[in-house]
Write a protein that holds these residues in place. Structure first.
Motif, PDB file in Angstrom:
ATOM      1  N   ALA A 269      -7.911  -1.819  -2.639  1.00 54.98           N
ATOM      2  CA  ALA A 269      -6.720  -1.216  -3.259  1.00 54.98           C
ATOM      3  C   ALA A 269      -5.478  -1.417  -2.387  1.00 54.98           C
ATOM      4  CB  ALA A 269      -6.962   0.262  -3.538  1.00 54.98           C
ATOM      5  N   TYR A 270      -5.235  -2.655  -1.991  1.00 50.64           N
ATOM      6  CA  TYR A 270      -4.062  -2.949  -1.155  1.00 50.64           C
ATOM      7  C   TYR A 270      -2.774  -2.582  -1.886  1.00 50.64           C
ATOM      8  CZ  TYR A 270      -3.979  -7.036  -4.171  1.00 50.64           C
ATOM      9  OH  TYR A 270      -3.952  -7.853  -5.277  1.00 50.64           O
ATOM     10  N   PHE A 271      -2.808  -2.686  -3.228  1.00 47.94           N
ATOM     11  CA  PHE A 271      -1.622  -2.383  -4.048  1.00 47.94           C
ATOM     12  C   PHE A 271      -1.289  -0.888  -4.053  1.00 47.94           C
ATOM     13  CE2 PHE A 271      -5.510  -2.651  -6.569  1.00 47.94           C
ATOM     14  CZ  PHE A 271      -5.580  -1.364  -7.089  1.00 47.94           C
ATOM     15  N   ALA A 272      -2.240  -0.058  -3.596  1.00 46.64           N
ATOM     16  CA  ALA A 272      -2.044   1.395  -3.642  1.00 46.64           C
ATOM     17  C   ALA A 272      -1.684   1.989  -2.284  1.00 46.64           C
ATOM     18  CB  ALA A 272      -3.300   2.074  -4.179  1.00 46.64           C
ATOM     19  N   LEU A 273      -1.516   1.137  -1.266  1.00 46.75           N
ATOM     20  CA  LEU A 273      -1.283   1.664   0.085  1.00 46.75           C
ATOM     21  C   LEU A 273      -0.081   2.596   0.148  1.00 46.75           C
ATOM     22  CD1 LEU A 273      -2.093  -1.293   2.520  1.00 46.75           C
ATOM     23  CD2 LEU A 273      -3.314   0.875   2.283  1.00 46.75           C
ATOM     24  N   LYS A 274       1.031   2.183  -0.443  1.00 48.43           N
ATOM     25  CA  LYS A 274       2.227   3.026  -0.399  1.00 48.43           C
ATOM     26  C   LYS A 274       1.974   4.366  -1.089  1.00 48.43           C
ATOM     27  CE  LYS A 274       7.200   2.994  -1.158  1.00 48.43           C
ATOM     28  NZ  LYS A 274       8.355   2.285  -1.760  1.00 48.43           N
ATOM     29  N   ASP A 275       1.220   4.338  -2.199  1.00 57.22           N
ATOM     30  CA  ASP A 275       0.924   5.567  -2.941  1.00 57.22           C
ATOM     31  C   ASP A 275       0.039   6.529  -2.147  1.00 57.22           C
ATOM     32  OD1 ASP A 275       2.381   4.771  -5.220  1.00 57.22           O
ATOM     33  OD2 ASP A 275       0.710   3.523  -5.873  1.00 57.22           O
ATOM     34  N   MET A 276      -0.658   6.011  -1.132  1.00 54.27           N
ATOM     35  CA  MET A 276      -1.497   6.884  -0.304  1.00 54.27           C
ATOM     36  C   MET A 276      -0.659   7.906   0.466  1.00 54.27           C
ATOM     37  SD  MET A 276      -4.801   6.207  -0.574  1.00 54.27           S
ATOM     38  CE  MET A 276      -5.795   4.909  -1.342  1.00 54.27           C
ATOM     39  N   ASN A 277       0.645   7.651   0.592  1.00 54.15           N
ATOM     40  CA  ASN A 277       1.526   8.647   1.212  1.00 54.15           C
ATOM     41  C   ASN A 277       1.536   9.953   0.437  1.00 54.15           C
ATOM     42  OD1 ASN A 277       2.874   7.425   3.575  1.00 54.15           O
ATOM     43  ND2 ASN A 277       3.593   5.906   2.104  1.00 54.15           N
ATOM     44  N   ASN A 278       1.255   9.863  -0.866  1.00 55.39           N
ATOM     45  CA  ASN A 278       1.288  11.046  -1.729  1.00 55.39           C
ATOM     46  C   ASN A 278      -0.065  11.723  -1.847  1.00 55.39           C
ATOM     47  OD1 ASN A 278       4.009  10.364  -2.293  1.00 55.39           O
ATOM     48  ND2 ASN A 278       3.323   8.903  -3.841  1.00 55.39           N
ATOM     49  N   VAL A 279      -1.047  11.240  -1.094  1.00 52.38           N
ATOM     50  CA  VAL A 279      -2.387  11.828  -1.122  1.00 52.38           C
ATOM     51  C   VAL A 279      -2.562  12.731   0.089  1.00 52.38           C
ATOM     52  CG1 VAL A 279      -4.873  11.341  -1.131  1.00 52.38           C
ATOM     53  CG2 VAL A 279      -3.303   9.840  -2.380  1.00 52.38           C
ATOM     54  N   SER A 280      -3.206  13.873  -0.121  1.00 53.16           N
ATOM     55  CA  SER A 280      -3.362  14.882   0.943  1.00 53.16           C
ATOM     56  C   SER A 280      -4.480  14.519   1.909  1.00 53.16           C
ATOM     57  CB  SER A 280      -3.645  16.247   0.310  1.00 53.16           C
ATOM     58  OG  SER A 280      -2.664  16.586  -0.627  1.00 53.16           O
ATOM     59  N   CYS A 281      -4.460  13.274   2.384  1.00 58.57           N
ATOM     60  CA  CYS A 281      -5.442  12.849   3.379  1.00 58.57           C
ATOM     61  C   CYS A 281      -4.714  12.571   4.682  1.00 58.57           C
ATOM     62  CB  CYS A 281      -6.198  11.599   2.916  1.00 58.57           C
ATOM     63  SG  CYS A 281      -5.156  10.150   2.638  1.00 58.57           S
ATOM     64  N   ARG A 282      -5.425  12.744   5.793  1.00 57.70           N
ATOM     65  CA  ARG A 282      -4.839  12.474   7.109  1.00 57.70           C
ATOM     66  C   ARG A 282      -4.983  11.006   7.480  1.00 57.70           C
ATOM     67  NH1 ARG A 282      -1.158  13.741   9.080  1.00 57.70           N
ATOM     68  NH2 ARG A 282      -1.886  12.662  10.930  1.00 57.70           N
ATOM     69  N   THR A 283      -6.081  10.382   7.011  1.00 57.73           N
ATOM     70  CA  THR A 283      -6.416   9.010   7.428  1.00 57.73           C
ATOM     71  C   THR A 283      -6.628   8.125   6.209  1.00 57.73           C
ATOM     72  OG1 THR A 283      -7.459   9.837   9.452  1.00 57.73           O
ATOM     73  CG2 THR A 283      -8.076   7.616   8.752  1.00 57.73           C
ATOM     74  N   VAL A 284      -6.176   6.885   6.317  1.00 57.44           N
ATOM     75  CA  VAL A 284      -6.406   5.884   5.274  1.00 57.44           C
ATOM     76  C   VAL A 284      -7.233   4.756   5.880  1.00 57.44           C
ATOM     77  CG1 VAL A 284      -5.338   4.198   3.724  1.00 57.44           C
ATOM     78  CG2 VAL A 284      -4.288   6.464   4.035  1.00 57.44           C
ATOM     79  N   GLY A 285      -8.385   4.469   5.279  1.00 57.08           N
ATOM     80  CA  GLY A 285      -9.232   3.375   5.735  1.00 57.08           C
ATOM     81  C   GLY A 285      -8.764   2.059   5.150  1.00 57.08           C
ATOM     82  N   LEU A 286      -8.739   1.010   5.972  1.00 52.03           N
ATOM     83  CA  LEU A 286      -8.324  -0.321   5.529  1.00 52.03           C
ATOM     84  C   LEU A 286      -9.529  -1.250   5.503  1.00 52.03           C
ATOM     85  CD1 LEU A 286      -5.129  -0.822   7.763  1.00 52.03           C
ATOM     86  CD2 LEU A 286      -5.276   0.310   5.515  1.00 52.03           C
ATOM     87  N   ASP A 287      -9.672  -2.020   4.420  1.00 46.82           N
ATOM     88  CA  ASP A 287     -10.730  -3.028   4.443  1.00 46.82           C
ATOM     89  C   ASP A 287     -10.227  -4.263   5.197  1.00 46.82           C
ATOM     90  OD1 ASP A 287      -9.601  -5.026   2.676  1.00 46.82           O
ATOM     91  OD2 ASP A 287     -10.139  -3.788   0.960  1.00 46.82           O
ATOM     92  N   TRP A 288     -11.110  -5.230   5.425  1.00 47.48           N
ATOM     93  CA  TRP A 288     -10.760  -6.333   6.332  1.00 47.48           C
ATOM     94  C   TRP A 288      -9.761  -7.317   5.716  1.00 47.48           C
ATOM     95  CZ3 TRP A 288     -15.260  -6.321   3.506  1.00 47.48           C
ATOM     96  CH2 TRP A 288     -15.567  -7.474   2.777  1.00 47.48           C
ATOM     97  N   ASN A 289      -9.510  -7.214   4.407  1.00 49.77           N
ATOM     98  CA  ASN A 289      -8.523  -8.088   3.771  1.00 49.77           C
ATOM     99  C   ASN A 289      -7.111  -7.512   3.812  1.00 49.77           C
ATOM    100  OD1 ASN A 289     -10.218 -10.228   2.848  1.00 49.77           O
ATOM    101  ND2 ASN A 289     -11.053  -8.824   1.335  1.00 49.77           N
TER     102      ASN A 289
END
Length: 337
Positions: free
Chosen positions: A243-263
């Motif tokens: 979900a590389y296209f959703a990275l910016k939207d993760m700012n609006n999620v109540s999580c402390r950490t975002v996991g990145l896949d190798w791509n």
């Protein structure tokens, strides 16, 4: 009291003496000690549902690999099973659901799962906490609602998940109803994990990357946010593969950490998520290289994250035929830098 709380502090964005490190699927087939336990049982599900043994294999990578966290040994598909849709784990093929969700009436056979339905995982966490005695934190987890939905509709793994995606177009009301049931079940399950002693929670959206961005926001991220917002006691990580296209939207999620896949592009993620801790993202296949290559690739990965709150990990689960010594090389390289 945690003796090693590096990963919890890193997740909170606090200063740490070194980068903490663990691996997705660290408790499992890479370790001969795991295979020895598994060989005595009827299969994967018996291991998941036997708290003492699930705790034993959860702790193995802490002892044998030196990771900074233990992730409870379980499976994301315990949720649909607790809701009334049973699955089988077929050797060499993966999960299979004999019955699937195809129409609204199928929901009548499901219920909202309670922690009691999943007591084996809750007990495994309690045993793990007692046995670890604060050596490292325990990570609890669940699958993201869209990923769970995709298995319940598709009936197993798929390259396209076309049946599940078809339902989003043809019957969005049914899709929402099922996603809501999964979300409610997951929130109570994760809250029980925290109560049992989990120090962190990770939400796995394994099939995030098969959805177009509009559908991802509508049918996945919305429900992930409901879960993340409900877990207020401990840091939450969201790992949405592809979900590389959703990275910016993760700012609006109540999580402390975002996991990145190798791509995923680390520099881009750093720019888009300046206030989130990032987790990842070494290519799991890098561990097939020589020891010198593993060390070099690990250092390269660490350099990309330098100056940003970071938890070292792979960009997906460690592959089962990986040499445990190469895994140790990865872990030790992180610890030495």
């Amino acid at each position: 009291m945690l003796k090693n709380d590096l990963i919890v502090r890193a997740a909170k964005g606090e200063k740490v003496e070194r980068t903490p490190v663990w691996l997705m699927r660290q408790a499992g087939r890479i370790l001969p000690e795991y295979r020895a336990v598994r060989a005595k049982l009827s299969g994967f599900k018996e291991l998941v549902e036997t708290p003492e043994l699930a705790a034993e294999v959860t702790i193995q990578p802490v002892d044998l690999l030196g990771v900074d966290a233990a992730i409870i040994f379980s499976d994301i598909l315990v949720i649909p099973e607790a809701m009334g849709l049973t699955y089988e784990m077929v050797e060499q093929k993966g999960p299979h659901f004999p019955k699937t969700i195809n129409q609204a009436s199928d929901l009548n056979d499901l219920k909202i799962a309670t922690p009691e339905d999943l007591n084996y995982t809750i007990e495994a966490i309690k045993i793990t906490k007692r046995e670890l005695d604060g050596r490292v934190p325990v990570i609890g987890f669940a699958g993201a609602p869209w990923t769970i939905f995709s298995y319940m509709v598709e009936g197993g793994g798929s390259k396209t998940f076309s049946k599940a995606r078809k339902m989003l177009y043809n019957d969005p009301a049914l899709s929402d109803k099922l996603l809501e049931m999964i979300t409610e079940s997951t929130i109570s399950y994760l809250k029980a994990q925290v109560e049992a002693g989990a120090n962190m929670i990770q939400i796995f959206d394994s099939w995030a990357g098969v959805l177009p961005p509009e559908h991802y926001n509508r049918f996945s991220l919305k429900y992930i946010e409901q879960i993340a917002a409900a877990i207020t006691e401990v840091p939450v990580t969201v790992f949405a593969k592809g979900a590389y296209f959703a990275l910016k939207d993760m700012n609006n999620v109540s999580c402390r950490t975002v996991g990145l896949d190798w791509n995923m592009n680390v520099e881009e993620a750093r720019q888009l998520l300046p206030n989130k801790t990032l987790q990842g993202n070494l290519d799991p296949c890098a561990l097939y290289g020589s020891f010198d290559q593993v060390e070099a690739e690990t250092k390269k990965m660490l350099a990309r994250f330098e100056g940003h709150a970071h938890i070292a990990n792979l960009g997906h689960g460690v592959y089962p035929d990986t040499d445990p010594e190469k895994v140790k090389c990865f872990i030790e390289t992180v610890k030495a830098n």
